[in-house]
Motif scaffolding. Structure first.
Motif, mmCIF file in Angstrom:
data_model
loop_
_atom_site.group_PDB
_atom_site.id
_atom_site.type_symbol
_atom_site.label_atom_id
_atom_site.label_comp_id
_atom_site.label_asym_id
_atom_site.label_seq_id
_atom_site.Cartn_x
_atom_site.Cartn_y
_atom_site.Cartn_z
ATOM 1 N N LEU A 1 -10.657 6.538 -1.343
ATOM 2 C CA LEU A 1 -10.086 7.720 -0.665
ATOM 3 C C LEU A 1 -8.958 8.329 -1.496
ATOM 4 O O LEU A 1 -8.539 9.456 -1.251
ATOM 5 N N TRP B 1 1.727 13.958 -2.262
ATOM 6 C CA TRP B 1 2.385 13.231 -3.360
ATOM 7 C C TRP B 1 3.872 13.578 -3.461
ATOM 8 O O TRP B 1 4.685 12.736 -3.858
ATOM 9 N N ILE C 1 9.144 3.703 9.665
ATOM 10 C CA ILE C 1 8.390 4.472 8.647
ATOM 11 C C ILE C 1 7.794 3.503 7.624
ATOM 12 O O ILE C 1 6.619 3.615 7.250
ATOM 13 N N HIS D 1 -0.676 2.235 6.540
ATOM 14 C CA HIS D 1 -1.462 3.336 5.965
ATOM 15 C C HIS D 1 -1.995 2.945 4.586
ATOM 16 O O HIS D 1 -3.187 3.100 4.290
ATOM 17 N N LEU E 1 10.198 10.333 -0.447
ATOM 18 C CA LEU E 1 10.566 9.185 0.389
ATOM 19 C C LEU E 1 11.188 8.080 -0.484
ATOM 20 O O LEU E 1 12.208 7.489 -0.127
ATOM 21 N N LEU F 1 2.801 9.127 11.361
ATOM 22 C CA LEU F 1 3.653 9.207 10.169
ATOM 23 C C LEU F 1 4.472 10.497 10.185
ATOM 24 O O LEU F 1 5.687 10.481 9.936
HETATM 25 C C1 HEM Z 1 1.099 5.141 -3.080
HETATM 26 C C2 HEM Z 1 0.844 4.957 -1.811
HETATM 27 C C3 HEM Z 1 -0.104 5.860 -1.027
HETATM 28 C C4 HEM Z 1 -1.429 6.083 -1.213
HETATM 29 C C5 HEM Z 1 -2.337 5.499 -2.275
HETATM 30 C C6 HEM Z 1 -1.850 7.004 -0.169
HETATM 31 C C7 HEM Z 1 -3.128 7.471 -0.006
HETATM 32 C C8 HEM Z 1 -3.540 8.380 0.947
HETATM 33 C C9 HEM Z 1 -4.890 8.841 1.138
HETATM 34 C C10 HEM Z 1 -6.088 8.365 0.333
HETATM 35 C C11 HEM Z 1 -4.892 9.711 2.164
HETATM 36 C C12 HEM Z 1 -6.118 10.413 2.748
HETATM 37 C C13 HEM Z 1 -6.684 9.508 3.812
HETATM 38 C C14 HEM Z 1 -8.031 10.011 4.314
HETATM 39 O O1 HEM Z 1 -8.953 10.163 3.510
HETATM 40 O O2 HEM Z 1 -8.133 10.248 5.543
HETATM 41 C C15 HEM Z 1 -3.522 9.845 2.626
HETATM 42 C C16 HEM Z 1 -3.094 10.718 3.612
HETATM 43 C C17 HEM Z 1 -1.798 10.780 4.062
HETATM 44 N N1 HEM Z 1 -0.746 9.976 3.673
HETATM 45 FE FE1 HEM Z 1 -0.777 8.647 2.170
HETATM 46 N N2 HEM Z 1 -0.773 7.313 0.610
HETATM 47 C C18 HEM Z 1 0.326 6.635 0.131
HETATM 48 C C19 HEM Z 1 1.602 6.656 0.634
HETATM 49 C C20 HEM Z 1 1.993 7.400 1.715
HETATM 50 C C21 HEM Z 1 3.327 7.381 2.275
HETATM 51 C C22 HEM Z 1 4.489 6.518 1.761
HETATM 52 C C23 HEM Z 1 3.326 8.249 3.312
HETATM 53 C C24 HEM Z 1 4.448 8.636 4.220
HETATM 54 C C25 HEM Z 1 5.257 7.815 4.785
HETATM 55 C C26 HEM Z 1 1.998 8.823 3.394
HETATM 56 C C27 HEM Z 1 1.617 9.762 4.309
HETATM 57 C C28 HEM Z 1 0.368 10.344 4.393
HETATM 58 C C29 HEM Z 1 0.051 11.453 5.250
HETATM 59 C C30 HEM Z 1 1.020 12.170 6.201
HETATM 60 C C31 HEM Z 1 -1.298 11.740 5.016
HETATM 61 C C32 HEM Z 1 -2.087 12.893 5.621
HETATM 62 C C33 HEM Z 1 -2.136 13.992 4.580
HETATM 63 C C34 HEM Z 1 -2.355 15.334 5.226
HETATM 64 O O3 HEM Z 1 -3.311 15.509 5.968
HETATM 65 O O4 HEM Z 1 -1.490 16.193 5.005
HETATM 66 N N3 HEM Z 1 1.221 8.289 2.412
HETATM 67 N N4 HEM Z 1 -2.728 9.010 1.881
#
Ligand code: HEM
Length: 220
Positions: A175, A19, A153, A160, A25, A106
């Motif tokens: 998720l 978050w 990006i 994503h 970003l 990413l």
């Molecule tokens: C508000 C919008 C977003 C939502 C609702 C969201 C939601 C999520 C969710 C649910 C996951 C877990 C996926 C899983 O269960 O495998 C995740 C992981 C991830 N998201 Fe997002 N995401 C958002 C925006 C972004 C943005 C803008 C980026 C970066 C450009 C991003 C980068 C990542 C990364 C790098 C992970 C992996 C987390 C980790 O293992 O450290 N997300 N996201």
């Protein structure tokens, strides 16, 4: 009805990282759009620290945070996607094979963004902290790639978010909740496969190292 259990899948550090990344970003885009470049460079150092943290946490962190846990082959990702349309719920504890590769992409794009920003020089007002250490032509190339890479990006982040929404609306699987609370509901039969969660203090130690690295870079 199959029996279910609540298990912890994301530690506090992965959730804070995620978050903070989303907020940072957005702020970085806004500062670039509105010409607040001093703040943009400062936030870039914070992004650097965040990425250092996540890369180290991908090696020494909780089971579900480790690259060795979620980076699988492109073949595994294609096989996963080919059967992703089925009705049953996924029983993944962490990232699935396709999601894992998207996470890697990413992170890679974000590392490139920070790397090019560090050596960028717009020739007028703004210089990245490492711009003075590289030849002018490299700095120039990096500056133009910095703009182009941001669009990559945006594209990857859009994909994503779309995938997360498809899970929510089509597969009826939330998720986002686990990325906030850390916990997921899974069939009780597989609850024992929950990832090992690293201690809070190990994460705090890595966070201090990452913050010091960002601070040191800012002092150059
Ligand atoms: C508000 C919008 C977003 C939502 C609702 C969201 C939601 C999520 C969710 C649910 C996951 C877990 C996926 C899983 O269960 O495998 C995740 C992981 C991830 N998201 Fe997002 N995401 C958002 C925006 C972004 C943005 C803008 C980026 C970066 C450009 C991003 C980068 C990542 C990364 C790098 C992970 C992996 C987390 C980790 O293992 O450290 N997300 N996201």
């Amino acid at each position: 009805m199959t029996a279910t259990a609540r298990v912890k899948v994301w530690d506090i550090w992965v959730r804070l990282f995620h978050w903070a990344l989303v907020a940072l970003l957005g702020l970085m885009w806004w500062t670039a759009e509105t010409g607040r470049m001093d703040l943009h460079v400062t936030l870039g150092l914070a992004m650097f620290g965040l990425l250092v943290f996540r890369i180290v946490w991908g090696i020494v962190g909780s089971g579900s945070a480790r690259f060795s846990d979620f980076v699988r082959s492109p073949v595994a990702a294609v096989v996963y996607l080919a059967q992703a349309g089925r009705k049953q719920r996924d029983v993944e504890m962490g990232h699935n094979a396709a999601g894992g590769l998207m996470v890697l992409l990413l992170l890679l794009l974000l590392v490139i963004q920070v790397g090019t920003g560090l050596v960028a020089d717009d020739g007028v007002f703004t210089k990245g902290p490492l711009a003075g250490f590289v030849p002018g032509w490299l700095s120039e190339e990096a500056t133009s790639f910095h703009g182009l890479n941001f669009n990559l990006i945006l594209g990857a982040a859009g994909l994503h978010i779309l995938a997360v929404l498809v899970y929510l609306l089509v597969k009826r699987q939330n998720l986002i909740g686990p990325m906030i609370t850390g916990r997921k509901t899974v069939p009780a039969s597989i609850a024992s496969q929950a990832p090992r969660i690293a201690s809070f203090w190990r994460g705090a130690g890595v966070a201090v190292v990452a913050a010091l690295a960002a601070w040191g870079l800012g002092r150059l």
